[in-house]
Design a protein around this motif. Sequence first.
Motif, short mmCIF file in Angstrom:
data_model
loop_
_atom_site.label_atom_id
_atom_site.label_comp_id
_atom_site.label_asym_id
_atom_site.label_seq_id
_atom_site.Cartn_x
_atom_site.Cartn_y
_atom_site.Cartn_z
N GLN A 85 23.25 -1.73 7.59
CA GLN A 85 21.92 -1.17 7.86
C GLN A 85 21.81 -0.66 9.29
O GLN A 85 21.09 0.32 9.55
CB GLN A 85 20.86 -2.24 7.58
N HIS A 133 20.41 2.93 10.35
CA HIS A 133 19.24 3.03 11.22
C HIS A 133 19.58 3.50 12.64
O HIS A 133 18.66 3.79 13.42
CB HIS A 133 18.52 1.68 11.29
N GLU A 177 16.70 9.83 10.56
CA GLU A 177 15.70 8.90 10.04
C GLU A 177 14.98 9.49 8.84
O GLU A 177 14.77 8.83 7.82
CB GLU A 177 14.69 8.54 11.13
N ALA A 178 14.59 10.76 8.95
CA ALA A 178 13.85 11.40 7.86
C ALA A 178 14.70 11.51 6.59
O ALA A 178 14.20 11.35 5.48
CB ALA A 178 13.37 12.78 8.30
N TYR A 232 17.04 9.51 5.38
CA TYR A 232 17.13 8.27 4.62
C TYR A 232 15.77 7.82 4.10
O TYR A 232 15.68 7.27 2.99
CB TYR A 232 17.80 7.18 5.46
N ARG A 233 14.73 8.06 4.87
CA ARG A 233 13.40 7.64 4.41
C ARG A 233 12.92 8.45 3.21
O ARG A 233 12.40 7.92 2.23
CB ARG A 233 12.39 7.71 5.55
N GLN A 234 13.09 9.78 3.26
CA GLN A 234 12.59 10.62 2.17
C GLN A 234 13.36 10.37 0.87
O GLN A 234 12.83 10.55 -0.22
CB GLN A 234 12.63 12.10 2.55
N GLU A 291 14.17 7.74 -0.50
CA GLU A 291 13.66 6.60 -1.26
C GLU A 291 12.25 6.84 -1.79
O GLU A 291 11.68 5.97 -2.46
CB GLU A 291 13.65 5.35 -0.37
N LEU A 292 11.68 8.02 -1.50
CA LEU A 292 10.30 8.30 -1.88
C LEU A 292 10.22 9.17 -3.13
O LEU A 292 11.11 9.98 -3.38
CB LEU A 292 9.57 9.02 -0.73
N ALA A 332 7.70 12.45 -0.64
CA ALA A 332 8.77 12.92 0.23
C ALA A 332 8.36 14.20 0.95
O ALA A 332 8.62 14.36 2.16
CB ALA A 332 10.05 13.15 -0.58
N TYR A 366 5.67 13.34 3.56
CA TYR A 366 6.27 12.68 4.72
C TYR A 366 7.05 13.67 5.59
O TYR A 366 6.87 13.72 6.82
CB TYR A 366 7.19 11.55 4.24
N THR A 367 7.90 14.50 4.97
CA THR A 367 8.73 15.41 5.76
C THR A 367 7.91 16.54 6.38
O THR A 367 8.27 17.06 7.45
CB THR A 367 9.88 16.00 4.92
#
Length: 261
Positions: free
Chosen positions: A93, A97, A213-214, A216-218, A220-221, A226, A229-230
Motif C-alpha cells: 500500500q 500511496h 492519487e487520482a 487509484y482513487r477513481q 474504485e469508484l 469517478a 471526483y476527477t
Amino acid sequence: MTDTPLLLRQDEDGVATLTLNRPQSRNSLSQGMLRTLLETFEALADDASVRVVVLAGAGPAFCAGHDLKELRAAEYGRAYTEALFADCARVMQAIVHLPKPVIARVHGIATAAGCQLVASCDLAVAAEDSRFATPGVNIGLFCSTPMVALSRNVGHKAAMQMLLTGDLIDAPTALRFGLINEIVPAQDLVSATRTLAVKIASKSPLTLAVGKEAFYRQAELPLAEAYAYTAKVMVDNLEARDAREGIDAFLDKRAPVWCGR
C-alpha cells in the motif's frame, strides 16, 4: 548477523533506485526487508529531490517472495505470521500511496510476494528472460495476499490461471496479461528502465502526485462518481502554478520550468 544492508539506494537525476539486497536468497522478503522497505518508502514520500522510484533486485533474481526458511524457523507462530503479512500489506500500500511513480525493474524470477511487488508498482520493465508466478498453490499455501495486487492488474481469468496453476509465465505472457509494460534484452534492462524513469521525472512533481492519487482513487469508484471526483481534481489542478506554467509554456512554444506547486 551481517552488516550488509538489506536495501541499497542510489539517487540520480531525480530518480531513486532501490535494490533489494539479499541475492543469496533471491531477495526474499524477510520481515527485516519488509520493514526496511516501509521505512524507505515513508522517507521517500517527503523527499522533494526524488520524483521517480525504481525498484530492482541484486543478484540472479528480482524477488522470490516471502522467506520460507524464516517462516519455518519461526515455527509458524500466529503472532509472527500476523505481523509479517501486516507488514507486507503496508509495503504494498505504501507503493500505491507514494506520491511518486514506482517502476519495477525485473530480471530473473518474480514469484509469490515478488510478483505482488511487480503488480503493486505503477509500471514494470522486464528482461526477456524474466519469469512470473504465484506458486503458493504448489506448496499448500494459496497466494491470497499476492492475489490482491495481481487481480487489480490483470484480467480475472489470467489472474485465476496464475493462482490456480502456480505455473511460471514468461515475459511475453506477462506482457499480454498486462502485468508488465515492456520487455527488453537483459543487457538493456538498466538503461531502458532509467530512460523511462528520467522521462517521467522531467514532468511536474505536483502533477505526477495528483495524477497517481487520482488514478487509484477513481478506479474504485462507480462511473458517475469517478467523473465527479476527477472533474474536481482537474479544477483544483488548473489552479496550481505548474499547470499554469505548463499551459503558458505550450502556448509560447518553450520548455516549462516546474516549481512543484
